[in-house]
Design an enzyme around this catalytic site. Structure first.
Site, short mmCIF file in Angstrom:
data_model
loop_
_atom_site.label_atom_id
_atom_site.label_comp_id
_atom_site.label_asym_id
_atom_site.label_seq_id
_atom_site.Cartn_x
_atom_site.Cartn_y
_atom_site.Cartn_z
N SER A 180 11.69 33.21 74.19
CA SER A 180 11.93 32.74 75.55
C SER A 180 10.61 32.63 76.34
CB SER A 180 12.93 33.67 76.24
OG SER A 180 13.36 33.15 77.47
N ASP A 384 20.77 26.01 71.94
CA ASP A 384 20.20 26.52 73.20
C ASP A 384 19.88 25.34 74.10
OD1 ASP A 384 18.83 27.89 75.21
OD2 ASP A 384 16.95 27.89 74.07
N HIS A 437 19.78 30.84 72.44
CA HIS A 437 18.45 31.05 73.01
C HIS A 437 17.71 32.19 72.32
CE1 HIS A 437 15.34 30.64 75.98
NE2 HIS A 437 15.50 31.86 76.42
#
Length: 460
Positions: A180, A384, A437
């Protein structure tokens, strides 16, 4: 003058009591509340001071490899946010234990062993960074502030101090990793370590490369790829997609009040995806009782402790909410050797940290690291919508390195686990089919196989 001296001395004494300075060595953790019996792996936690006068106290978790810690790689893991604690990576993604997925019944949430833990094949250091994240804290108000570059230098200072007490790992292959927002953090930290090696700074670290999952790399333009992703997944119509491309001209976030046609398209797109869980579009969203919507953490924990609010785990957010209860339990914090009265209640992602995100594009860092010959594994859960795989694929393509192995499936247990491509700069890109994600959370079997093969220099 004399009237000022006594209060200052008094504050220093009080300060030393509340914020004792640590020895560099961490402390072993033999038991964890919620886990039955002693831990079948070696866990160490502690604080290491960095910055001026060690005013920043960084909390860390070190877990020895469950295979061969003397020779297995050492991975330095960061979690995104900024402000998200890597304890979440340990509990939900890749640590040796995981929070059990069950409705909260009023007692402490329980833990089980994770058969697909990355610690099966690697030693791992997890650090609460930047300052204010997790259990890390500052001893002065000024030291509470941090930014991308300062955090990277703190990460390097932490590492050098950690190695003083763990010199037996200096020869192990070393990788920096995260997911991330760590797409910003990890390349900077890796370059800072590399520059330190070039300058002859001791201890010498056996840096081999870095690993990134669904990495934020260039901030504003990711929104452009979300629109493409939404169309490719059938979330918006082709007509609306074409209209937004024509009307917004690539400026989806900064189209300005004068571009009413673009604004209208964006409002419609946002409406169409508002009920989609964008971290993994295959999963149901839910009304989180977590950090986005609560009035205070304590109120939220009390709400979670009411079993009537959790008749069953219906979405991923409710599983994560159990972590708030577990990590804020006094016995848990005592077992982890967390200092009292330093950083308030633990939050998975702390939104009120004093942080300046000053780097908005880390592609130049990837270019520099490629020139230096470092390996890299970049993977993307392909469902994602926050950092879509097509965004990551685009910036990797922009590096213009020749393709060594072209787009092909990679297989786990006889099934397609995703697709991969490798480049002449020792960069491997892989999609994780059905992953979100944080891909190791939703696809642990596939991600463990991917990591194990890559660390062993095997093709995916």
């Amino acid at each position: 003058m004399s009237r000022l001296v006594l209060p200052i001395l008094f504050l220093i004494v009080v300060f030393e009591i509340i914020y004792p300075q640590p020895a560099l060595a961490g402390l072993p953790v033999k038991y964890l509340p919620g886990f039955e019996g002693s831990l079948p792996f070696q866990l160490e936690t502690g604080y290491i001071g960095v910055g001026e006068a060690d005013e920043v106290q960084l909390f860390y978790y070190f877990i020895k490899s469950q295979s061969n810690p003397k020779i297995d790689p050492l991975i330095y893991w960061f979690t995104g946010g900024p402000g998200c604690s890597p304890l979440s990576a340990i509990l939900y993604e890749l640590g040796p234990v995981t929070l059990d997925i069950r409705a909260y019944n009023g007692s402490l949430p329980t833990l089980s062993l994770n058969p697909y833990a990355y610690t099966k094949v690697a030693n791992m250091i997890f650090v609460d960074l930047p300052v204010g994240t997790g259990f890390s804290y500052a001893t002065t108000q000024k030291a509470n502030y941090s930014d991308d570059l300062q955090s990277a230098h703190y990460a390097y200072e932490f590492l050098r101090k950690w190695f003083v007490e763990h010199q037996e790992y200096l020869k192990n292959p070393f990788y920096v990793a995260g997911d991330s927002y760590s797409g910003i953090t990890v390349p900077i930290v890796t370059e800072v370590i590399s520059n330190g090696i070039d300058m002859g700074i001791k201890p010498w670290i056996n840096l081999k490369g870095y690993i990134l999952g669904n990495p934020l790399t260039f901030k504003d333009q990711d929104h452009y790829y979300r629109i493409h992703f939404a169309r490719g997944m059938g979330l918006i119509s082709n007509e609306l997609y074409e209209s937004s491309v024509n009307n917004c001209e690539g400026e989806y976030l900064h189209n300005g009040p004068t571009n009413s046609l673009c604004s209208s398209d964006m409002i419609m797109i946002e409406w169409l995806v508002k009920d989609i869980y964008q971290y993994n579009i295959l999963e149901p969203p839910c009304e989180l009782a977590s950090y986005e919507s609560r009035r205070s953490l304590i109120e939220n924990i009390q709400k979670l402790k009411n079993p009537a609010t959790h008749s069953g785990i219906k979405c991923r957010g409710q599983w994560h909410d159990l972590g708030l209860i577990w990590a804020n339990d006094k016995n848990v914090q005592d077992a982890l050797h967390v200092r009292k009265k330093t950083n308030g209640a633990w939050e998975e992602c702390r939104s009120n940290i004093s942080f300046g995100a000053i780097i908005d594009n880390t592609i130049p860092y990837h270019e520099n690291l490629s020139r230096k010959g470092f390996r890299s594994l970049i993977y993307s859960g392909d469902h994602d919508m926050v950092v879509p795989f097509i965004s990551t694929e685009a910036w990797i393509t922009s590096l213009n390195y020749p393709i060594v192995v072209d787009w092909k499936p990679w297989i786990v247990d006889g099934q397609v686990a995703g697709y991969t491509r490798s480049y002449s700069n020792q960069m491997t890109f892989a999609t994780v089919k059905g992953g979100g994600h944080t891909a190791p959370e939703s696809k642990p079997v596939e991600c463990f196989s991917m990591l194990k093969r890559w660390l062993s220099y095997e093709p995916l």
